[in-house]
Scaffold this motif. Structure first.
Motif, short mmCIF file in Angstrom:
data_model
loop_
_atom_site.label_atom_id
_atom_site.label_comp_id
_atom_site.label_asym_id
_atom_site.label_seq_id
_atom_site.Cartn_x
_atom_site.Cartn_y
_atom_site.Cartn_z
N THR A 26 0.82 -1.21 0.00
CA THR A 26 0.00 0.00 0.00
C THR A 26 0.85 1.26 0.00
O THR A 26 2.02 1.24 0.39
N ARG A 27 0.24 2.34 -0.44
CA ARG A 27 0.90 3.65 -0.41
C ARG A 27 1.25 4.03 1.02
O ARG A 27 2.34 4.57 1.28
N GLU A 28 0.32 3.73 1.96
CA GLU A 28 0.55 4.10 3.35
C GLU A 28 1.80 3.42 3.89
O GLU A 28 2.64 4.05 4.55
N GLU A 29 1.94 2.13 3.62
CA GLU A 29 3.10 1.39 4.10
C GLU A 29 4.37 1.91 3.45
O GLU A 29 5.41 2.05 4.09
N TYR A 30 4.28 2.21 2.16
CA TYR A 30 5.44 2.71 1.40
C TYR A 30 5.94 4.04 1.98
O TYR A 30 7.14 4.22 2.21
N LEU A 31 5.01 4.95 2.22
CA LEU A 31 5.40 6.26 2.76
C LEU A 31 5.89 6.14 4.19
O LEU A 31 6.79 6.87 4.61
N LYS A 32 5.32 5.22 4.94
CA LYS A 32 5.77 5.01 6.31
C LYS A 32 7.22 4.54 6.35
O LYS A 32 8.01 4.98 7.20
N GLU A 89 9.66 11.02 1.84
CA GLU A 89 8.46 11.40 1.08
C GLU A 89 8.64 12.76 0.42
O GLU A 89 8.12 13.01 -0.67
N ASP A 145 -0.39 4.78 -7.79
CA ASP A 145 -0.83 3.66 -6.97
C ASP A 145 -0.83 2.34 -7.73
O ASP A 145 -0.91 1.27 -7.13
#
Length: 774
Positions: A20-26, A171, A179
């Motif tokens: 996911t994008r969220e995991e990637y940015l984290k 980021e 995505d």
């Protein structure tokens, strides 16, 4: 799958997908990413290896490793670097680079559709990383050449292998992200599913968005032509449990219950079955989820693997297994290491700009030894202060007590700390020599048989001690040092076991007691009646340096993790990159020039006296106290909280020593060093002792033993079998099977049954209330 996060397991690079994008940015924003990127651009290239690493061009090997992979993913990662012509001046080179760097984003984005652009980021140095959709008819190098010609830029010819990893920035450096890079299309999912049955790729998703009259699994989706015209199935399973990747959970499970080894032919049926029984409760008791999470250790035989998972699901459901709770708690303890900065394998990065004294003392050692040396020098520096006290923010007065323990594997180069320490202690060593001679002469004139002995000279003071003493000698040195200017005694040993010889008792417990007394400068000594006996009590001012290996450190301090002893130590370590060789480190030259540069700092320490305060240091210590409190809450780590109290004091004391050594001048370099050395000390303590302390703190209870019938459960270990229970009943003269008592204990929440290990386990609630075995 187009994005894989690279991590190390037992020193080997492994891959897991980012879904996911969220995991990637984290991942991009985690840890010290922002700080490290900034420092790399300031010229600290050594920090590049500490950045998060990603791969966009391949899938993992059968065992989940990266090295040697031949499986291409649906995307291609491309590295664009610029190198200015060497004949240009520095200013001209910078202008040349700026001009070309400025044009790249606009040029790439203008052709993103043709390129099939998935991601574009600014690299940590002079260039960009981009990811584009693979042309399946072309090889990896041909894809790179095609993109290079399309964009009119040269790709890095050294980065054309599909296993190439990219050192990821933050980021803020991310210019474009589609995505689609996280999506798994029907065709890709079919291939990926095939790979899953042959690899240890534990985080692949195995679910499909279901529509009316559609199939129920990815396999059937990929096989039925009727599904081909439907909307592309999307991944429906998360890649983690409560923020912990399943890959980490499985790796920790094997570490705890199979010595870190994965199942092999001969044991894979039984071990995979136990793993499946353990994990099914956090997979929703879903076969599809379990096939996505649990690796196939059979290789091509996917049928046997799937049958094993199905059998695990048929077992009676009894809630979350005790083994799983142990795994999750162990991982939680590891997460606390991140509160200290760095990663599980890399300590917090040392500040680029160091205080002049620390820069001098570390200049002659390779970069990976500098953190160890930077901390190991303080026991010797502190030994030069006498009659000096510092007032902490809580108004408690401290002296410059430092007890440094360097922990590192065998033959890693722990001896690199010796030369700087030798030069620091040279003046004290020279001062000790005539005192040793005077003491020897006095002993010669006053043998034990002499009736009337001459008084021992009161001005004898020997600060540097060997590691083979009696109680009488050790206590005499303490008293002499106190009576001659409130000075420190100092010891250096090559192995921590050597500290047991500083007194006659020769025990680990005695060393622990001395460490606790020394940190607080508590009174130590002895009182004897005999006229010839050494008597005297004085504050214990004892600094030391000791080295050891990780196993020996854990063994030596095993009983001292939760009594405040380890918390009072200043722990350091040496960690090399995995691909470094084992050749001896090449050090710089220590000579008269080095000694002359060091002398002014030593002179300032020797000249100091009285109570010394520094408002900037006090303010910084208070800030770090609050930061530590917040970090302990964030990572829910009681061990971090406990260790942080004295780590703050130790770091503050280092700041005060540097403040004095630099002529009573505070600086940003000193502040940055103090903040870093606290985090470094905490990182080392959490790495080597954190898990044990977390466990002991959980088990720590208020003893509430009351009179009355004996509690049979207290006679059993924290985990016990039914046979052990029955044997205990027989020993206590109890008749019958006792099954009713077991059921009663379970219903009251005193014990739980772990069906995986076939054992009963005392609950944490019971142990807190009644004081179970620790």
């Amino acid at each position: 799958m187009s994005v894989h996060y690279i991590y190390k397991q037992n020193g080997v690079k492994m891959m897991r997908p980012v879904l996911t994008r969220e995991e990637y940015l984290k991942l991009r924003n985690g840890g010290f990413q922002k700080e490290n990127v900034a420092r790399i651009r300031q010229g600290d290239g050594a920090l590049k290896a500490s950045l998060v690493q990603m791969n966009y061009s391949c899938l993992p090997n059968d065992d989940g490793t990266l090295k040697g992979s031949k499986r291409m993913s649906t995307t291609v990662g491309m590295d664009i670097d610029f190198k200015a012509p060497a004949e240009l001046s520095a200013e001209e080179q910078q202008a040349w680079l700026s001009e070309r760097m400025e044009k790249v984003p606009e040029m790439v984005l203008a052709k993103k559709d043709v390129l099939g652009l998935q991601m574009l980021e600014r690299s940590a140095t002079k260039g960009y990383h981009l990811v584009f959709r693979r042309r399946p008819e072309l090889s990896q190098e041909e894809n790179l050449k095609w993109a290079s010609e399309l964009l009119g830029v040269k790709f890095d010819a050294q980065a054309k292998d599909i296993t190439r990893v990219f050192f990821t920035t933050t980021e803020a450096e991310l210019i474009y992200l589609d995505d689609a890079i996280f999506e798994t299309t029907e065709a890709v999912l079919t291939n990926t599913k095939k790979i899953l049955t042959n690899t240890n790729l534990t985080n692949l998703t195995n679910g499909c968005a279901q529509e009316k009259d559609s199939c129920n699994s990815c396999n059937s989706c990929s096989e039925k032509e009727s599904c081909s015209n439907k909307k592309e199935p999307t991944c429906s399973f998360p890649s983690d449990y409560n923020g912990i990747p399943f890959a980490d959970i499985i790796a920790k499970y094997w570490e705890l219950f199979n010595d870190g080894k994965e199942p092999v032919e001969g044991d894979r049926n039984a071990l995979t079955f136990e793993l499946a029984v353990t994990l099914r409760s956090i997979c929703g008791f879903s076969l599809e989820k379990m096939t996505a999470v649990i690796p196939n250790y059979w290789g091509d035989n996917g049928e046997e693997w799937r049958k094993t998972l199905e059998n695990a699901l048929k077992e009676p459901r009894k809630g979350m297994p005790y083994r799983l709770k142990q795994v999750l708690q162990a991982l939680k303890s590891q997460q606390a290491v991140k509160a200290c900065g760095g990663t599980l394998t890399t300590p917090p990065a040392m500040p680029k700009k160091l205080p002049p004294l620390i820069r001098l003392l570390t200049k002659n050692v390779p970069w990976f030894y500098k953190p160890a040396v930077a901390n190991a020098v303080f026991p010797g520096l502190g030994a030069h202060l006498h009659g000096v006290k510092f007032r902490y923010w809580d108004n408690v007065e401290h002296e410059a007590t430092f007890m440094n323990v360097l922990i590192g594997r065998q033959s890693i180069g722990k001896g690199t700390i010796k030369k700087p320490i030798e030069y620091i202690m040279e003046d004290i060593k020279q001062r000790d020599q005539p005192n040793r001679q005077r003491e020897a002469e006095w002993k010669q004139k006053n043998p034990g048989a002499k009736q009337k002995k001459d008084p021992r000279p009161t001005d004898i003071c020997i600060q540097m001690l060997i590691d083979n003493l009696t109680d009488a000698v050790f206590n005499q040195r303490i008293v002499d040092a106190n009576n001659n200017g409130q000075r420190f005694i100092y010891t250096i040993v090559d192995e921590i076991e050597g500290l047991k010889k500083v007194t006659s008792k020769g025990t680990v417990d005695e060393v622990g007691l001395l460490i606790r007394k020394a940190f607080d400068n508590s009174d130590a000594g002895q009182e004897r009646v005999g006229a010839d006996s050494v008597s005297g009590i004085a504050p214990l001012r004892w600094n030391f340096n000791a080295s050891t290996t990780p196993p020996n450190a854990k063994k030596f301090f095993f009983k001292m993790v939760n009594d405040g002893t380890v918390g009072r130590l200043d722990i350091s370590t040496i960690i090399k990159a995995d691909d470094d060789d084992d050749t001896a480190p090449i050090q710089g030259i220590y000579d008269h020039t080095f000694a002359q540069e060091l002398k002014p700092y030593i002179d300032r320490l020797e000249a100091a006296n009285g109570l010394i305060e520094c408002s900037q240091s006090k303010k910084l210590s208070l800030e770090m106290k609050q930061e530590n409190k917040d970090a302990a809450k964030l990572y829910e780590s009681e061990a971090y909280r406990v260790f942080s109290y004295r780590a703050n004091v130790i770091a503050w004391l280092k700041g005060m020593v540097l403040y004095v050594a630099h002529g009573y001048k505070w600086s940003k370099e000193i502040a940055d060093f103090v903040r870093w050395t606290q985090q470094y000390n905490l990182w080392c303590k959490m790495l080597y002792f954190g898990q044990q302390l977390e466990k002991e703190l959980r088990e720590e209870v208020e003893i509430q033993r009351q009179s009355g019938p004996q509690n049979l459960l207290e006679l059993l270990p924290d985990e016990f079998t039914k046979d052990q229970y029955r044997q205990m009943r027989q020993q206590q003269g109890k008749s019958g099977s006792g099954d009713g008592t077991l059921r009663s204990w379970q219903s009251r929440g005193h014990i739980v049954y772990d069906e995986v290990s076939d054992r009963y386990c005392k609950t944490e609630e019971y142990k807190k209330k009644f004081g179970g075995n620790v």
